[in-house]
Structure formats: structure tokens, C-alpha cells
Design a protein around this motif. Sequence first.
Motif, mmCIF file in Angstrom:
data_model
loop_
_atom_site.group_PDB
_atom_site.id
_atom_site.type_symbol
_atom_site.label_atom_id
_atom_site.label_comp_id
_atom_site.label_asym_id
_atom_site.label_seq_id
_atom_site.Cartn_x
_atom_site.Cartn_y
_atom_site.Cartn_z
ATOM 1 N N LYS A 43 -20.011 7.209 22.961
ATOM 2 C CA LYS A 43 -19.009 7.627 24.223
ATOM 3 C C LYS A 43 -18.624 10.205 23.469
ATOM 4 O O LYS A 43 -18.317 10.419 23.373
ATOM 5 C CB LYS A 43 -18.030 7.049 23.765
ATOM 6 N N LEU A 58 -12.125 -1.589 26.472
ATOM 7 C CA LEU A 58 -13.866 -1.243 27.177
ATOM 8 C C LEU A 58 -13.515 0.528 26.737
ATOM 9 O O LEU A 58 -14.403 0.942 27.433
ATOM 10 C CB LEU A 58 -12.703 -1.643 28.764
ATOM 11 N N TRP A 66 -19.889 -3.433 24.906
ATOM 12 C CA TRP A 66 -19.106 -2.481 26.230
ATOM 13 C C TRP A 66 -19.690 -3.667 27.581
ATOM 14 O O TRP A 66 -18.645 -4.133 28.234
ATOM 15 C CB TRP A 66 -19.305 -1.509 26.313
ATOM 16 N N ARG A 70 -17.357 -4.964 30.541
ATOM 17 C CA ARG A 70 -17.662 -3.915 31.828
ATOM 18 C C ARG A 70 -17.646 -5.843 32.926
ATOM 19 O O ARG A 70 -16.899 -5.245 33.979
ATOM 20 C CB ARG A 70 -18.017 -2.839 31.177
ATOM 21 N N ARG A 280 -19.553 13.083 25.606
ATOM 22 C CA ARG A 280 -19.954 12.071 25.126
ATOM 23 C C ARG A 280 -21.332 12.537 23.871
ATOM 24 O O ARG A 280 -21.619 13.529 23.856
ATOM 25 C CB ARG A 280 -21.708 12.229 26.151
ATOM 26 N N SER A 341 -14.226 10.338 36.122
ATOM 27 C CA SER A 341 -15.806 10.263 36.176
ATOM 28 C C SER A 341 -17.190 9.515 36.875
ATOM 29 O O SER A 341 -16.718 9.051 37.515
ATOM 30 C CB SER A 341 -15.791 9.769 34.023
ATOM 31 N N ARG A 345 -20.363 4.529 33.668
ATOM 32 C CA ARG A 345 -18.644 4.437 32.208
ATOM 33 C C ARG A 345 -16.747 5.048 33.258
ATOM 34 O O ARG A 345 -16.526 5.156 32.980
ATOM 35 C CB ARG A 345 -18.722 4.972 31.353
ATOM 36 N N CYS A 347 -14.296 5.011 36.213
ATOM 37 C CA CYS A 347 -12.920 4.294 35.694
ATOM 38 C C CYS A 347 -13.101 3.231 35.975
ATOM 39 O O CYS A 347 -13.903 3.373 37.458
ATOM 40 C CB CYS A 347 -11.698 5.477 35.769
HETATM 41 C C1 HEM Z 1 -4.734 8.239 38.285
HETATM 42 C C2 HEM Z 1 -5.401 7.292 37.577
HETATM 43 C C3 HEM Z 1 -7.131 7.610 36.275
HETATM 44 C C4 HEM Z 1 -7.835 8.220 35.761
HETATM 45 C C5 HEM Z 1 -7.762 9.910 36.408
HETATM 46 C C6 HEM Z 1 -8.549 8.367 34.905
HETATM 47 C C7 HEM Z 1 -9.367 8.552 34.760
HETATM 48 C C8 HEM Z 1 -10.318 8.302 33.770
HETATM 49 C C9 HEM Z 1 -11.574 8.831 33.581
HETATM 50 C C10 HEM Z 1 -12.117 9.801 33.797
HETATM 51 C C11 HEM Z 1 -12.572 7.699 32.310
HETATM 52 C C12 HEM Z 1 -13.790 7.833 31.881
HETATM 53 C C13 HEM Z 1 -14.005 8.398 30.700
HETATM 54 C C14 HEM Z 1 -15.472 8.868 30.033
HETATM 55 O O1 HEM Z 1 -16.262 8.652 30.805
HETATM 56 O O2 HEM Z 1 -15.514 8.956 29.373
HETATM 57 C C15 HEM Z 1 -11.768 6.631 33.295
HETATM 58 C C16 HEM Z 1 -12.397 5.432 31.779
HETATM 59 C C17 HEM Z 1 -11.286 4.306 32.037
HETATM 60 N N1 HEM Z 1 -10.437 3.818 32.527
HETATM 61 FE FE1 HEM Z 1 -9.200 5.542 34.250
HETATM 62 N N2 HEM Z 1 -8.444 6.575 35.067
HETATM 63 C C18 HEM Z 1 -6.734 6.263 35.638
HETATM 64 C C19 HEM Z 1 -5.968 5.345 36.125
HETATM 65 C C20 HEM Z 1 -6.752 4.003 35.378
HETATM 66 C C21 HEM Z 1 -5.901 2.505 35.589
HETATM 67 C C22 HEM Z 1 -4.420 2.663 36.233
HETATM 68 C C23 HEM Z 1 -6.745 1.686 34.577
HETATM 69 C C24 HEM Z 1 -6.396 0.525 34.214
HETATM 70 C C25 HEM Z 1 -5.713 -0.478 34.688
HETATM 71 C C26 HEM Z 1 -7.658 2.434 34.295
HETATM 72 C C27 HEM Z 1 -9.072 2.002 32.888
HETATM 73 C C28 HEM Z 1 -9.478 2.734 32.737
HETATM 74 C C29 HEM Z 1 -10.968 2.149 31.179
HETATM 75 C C30 HEM Z 1 -10.665 0.933 30.801
HETATM 76 C C31 HEM Z 1 -11.788 2.964 31.307
HETATM 77 C C32 HEM Z 1 -13.119 3.035 30.720
HETATM 78 C C33 HEM Z 1 -14.131 2.641 31.286
HETATM 79 C C34 HEM Z 1 -15.263 1.909 30.674
HETATM 80 O O3 HEM Z 1 -15.755 2.942 29.484
HETATM 81 O O4 HEM Z 1 -16.625 1.335 30.822
HETATM 82 N N3 HEM Z 1 -7.748 3.437 34.470
HETATM 83 N N4 HEM Z 1 -10.590 6.779 33.486
#
Ligand code: HEM
Length: 424
Positions: A43, A58, A66, A70, A280, A341, A345, A347
Amino acid sequence: MSDRFRRYGDIYRAVIYGANVYVSRDPQHAEHVLRENWQCYTKGLFSKRVAILLGNGLMSSEGTLWKNQRRMIQPAFHRNVVAGLTKVIASSNRSLLKKWKEAALQHIQVNVTRDISSMILEVTLAAIFGNDYQQVAEHFNVLSEEPTRDLKFAQAFRSLQKIVFLIAAERRKKNPESNDLLSKLMTARDLSGQPMRDPQLVNEIKTLIVAGHETTASTLNWVWYLLSRNPEAQDRLWEEVDERTPGDATDLDRLDEYPFAREVIEETMRLFPPGWLVTRKALSDDQLGEFFVPAGTEIYIPLYFIQRNPKLWEDPDRFDPDRFTPERSKNRHPFAMLPFSAGPRRCIGESLARVEMLMHVVTIAKGLRLRFVGRAPELDPAVNLRNKHDFLMEPEVRSEPAADLISECQACIDRPSAGHPSGD
Ligand code: HEM
């Protein structure tokens, strides 16, 4: 970045915080790094900042940890679980609508940033803690009251983990099964049949609270700002919500009946993606199109600039929700729009976030017009893309304000002829 892209094209090299970095707004590069060859990358530096705040949850964990986490957490975001949360989402939005309607009748400005932040925090905590929400709520207020995410904040936030340990221990004594996210995480088992250990559980809960709160709240702020600046789109949104009955929005299937509201949210996330920069770091040598990537190089994928790349989007800085009609979306590169994304990985909370945002927009638009009156926005591109100042707006009630409010006032229902106690 804006200046460099203008000067060098879609990709350039730079030294950022002492690391060699490629910064690219080419969707093919994003596709290669995030999906095709994702295993060649971890990352990167940016996520270390997140780890200071959230521990090894996560968002920042890597490798086997991870992958196992996941696998265990994914079912907590299944459609059925999200469907079970719509009542909580609806009720929080109704309270917010009531608060803003009251402000409208008294001609008081509302602090949209603060109010949406509290509302989304309430929804996020209720989704995670279910019936234990009341017990945790006051401890987490710091998240909506304190906008800076510095080390001092990290310390304050870390001290909140005690309450999560406590609730998990209490639940273990009773039956932990219920439809909230904490219960889903506590009852999940890895491939060897083991549950998550408490410190990991706490890291995951902290991650879900922060990741789920700021991103969603930030998007909704921009939605109201952009609508206020684009009255034509606002009128079309009203037309759409006026054609449906108010109860519709708690039924997941019926949310599909608001295509324009969905397009407005999509266009907002295109212009102001909360997670504006994904990074990354190459674990081994790789090739990015014609560019050689030595191991250790960081790749910056600024979603903000991909989603405003003039080669991919006509008149990219203009707010135009119709870009997302099925016809106009047809021939678009699949990585031209990636606010959540992409690849393994991507969201995990996307489905929950989409339901939260759509229900909010539909509920508020049904009752109110919001007129932006604050200072012109200035972008604050930290971990999330926010406005440097709170959004202040003047709410205006759209339909039969007096009838709406009186029906909610018990004194008026009990003794209609006596009039409202305040004399109004
Ligand atoms: C408009 C709302 C949201 C946007 C735009 C968003 C955007 C993102 C993005 C861009 C990533 C990826 C980051 C990467 O690839 O390095 C991500 C990962 C993540 N998001 Fe969201 N997110 C949103 C809402 C949420 C919500 C509601 C939750 C949980 C309640 C959440 C939990 C997570 C988690 C745990 C990851 C990490 C996933 C992994 O690496 O396996 N997000 N999010």
C-alpha cells in the motif's frame, strides 16, 4: 500535481517525502497497478499515516493478515445486512430533516458540515454497535467535533478502544448474534475455525468507524454545495423525489427509482472523490506501459485527476450528472471513474455508503432547499478531500412547513384548539 500534469502529460516522476514516485492519471496504469498486477504492490507510504491512527486494520494491513481479515469481514457488508440498516439510516435522516426545517422556519443558517458529520457518525456507530449504540455514542463525538487528524487526535482516538473491548467482553457473556457489524465480526471464523482476537477486532472496528464516517460525510457536503450552485440540477432532483411517495427510500429495491439522485452522487464523487489519492509501492521490478518501475518505487494514483482527465471527460470541471446515464457511460474506460478504488483492495463499504448517501439526498431533497452562503470552498487534500471551511447553508422549506411541524408537536395534537405552547 495539476501543474505537472499540464506540463508533462499523464505521468511524471518525482521525489516525494524522499521516495521515488510515479504520479499517473492514466486509467490504464491504474488498472495495471490496482487489478492486473496488484500482487506486485503493497500500500505504500500514504497508508502508514493511516496506520498511526487506525492500527493494523483492513485499510493498512498487508499479505496473509489482510487476506484473512478481508475474507472474514466481507460478509458483514452483504446486501441483507445493509438492508437491515435502512431503518437506522432513515431515522437519523428524518431527525436531521426536522432540525433543518426548524432552522428554516426561524431563518437560521445551518452548519451542514457539522450536522452531516454527526448524522453519519450516528449511522456508522449504530450500524456497528446496534443496540449498544447509546453506550458508545458520547465517547466517539470527538470524531465529528475535531476535524484535524494529527497525532494528538490519534492518541485520543486510541483511548476509545477500551469501550470496544468492554462491549465485546459483555457480548461474549451474552449471545453475540445480532444484525450489527460488531456481531458479524465477532462471529466470523478464519479458515482454521478461529475467531478474530480482541486487539485485531478493535483495529477493524476503529477502521470501519473512520473509513465509513469521513468519506461518506464529505461526499454529502459536496452534493449540497454543487446542487446549490446548479439550480437546474436541483430542480430535476426535486421533480424526481416529488414523483415518489416518502416511504420509498427505506426499501433497497426501490432506491433504484431515483436514477437522477444516483447520478448527482456519482458526479459529486467524480469531482470530489473523498479518497482522492491512492498509493502503492512496488515489491519487485515492474513495467508501467513504456516506463520501467524499479522495486521500491511508489505509484501515486490520484483519483481526483483521473476523474478530471480531459482525455477521458468532456469539459471535466463542469458539474454534469447526465454523464452517468447508461447511454453516456457506455464507452468509458472502466478505470476512468473509481471513487471506491478497484481490484481486490477496493472499498469494502461501498454498498453501505451508496445506500446511506442516496437515502440522505432523497430524504432531505423531499423537504428542503439548501442555499450555500459560506466562504468559497478551498480544497484541503489530506487523507480525505475536504473543504478547509465548514459549509454553511440557508435551508428553505419546500412543502407545507406548518402542517409538517405541527403534526410532530405532541402539544398541538393533544390540544389543537389551545394553539402551540410558545404562542407560534
Ligand atoms: C463515499 C464513501 C466512501 C468512499 C468514496 C470510499 C473510498 C475508499 C477507497 C478509495 C478505498 C481504497 C483505498 C486504496 O485502494 O488504497 C477504500 C477502502 C476501504 N474502505 Fe471505503 N470509502 C467509502 C465508504 C466506506 C464505508 C462506509 C466503509 C465501512 C463502513 C469503508 C471502509 C473501507 C475499508 C475497510 C477499506 C479498506 C479495504 C481493504 O483494503 O481491503 N469505506 N475506501
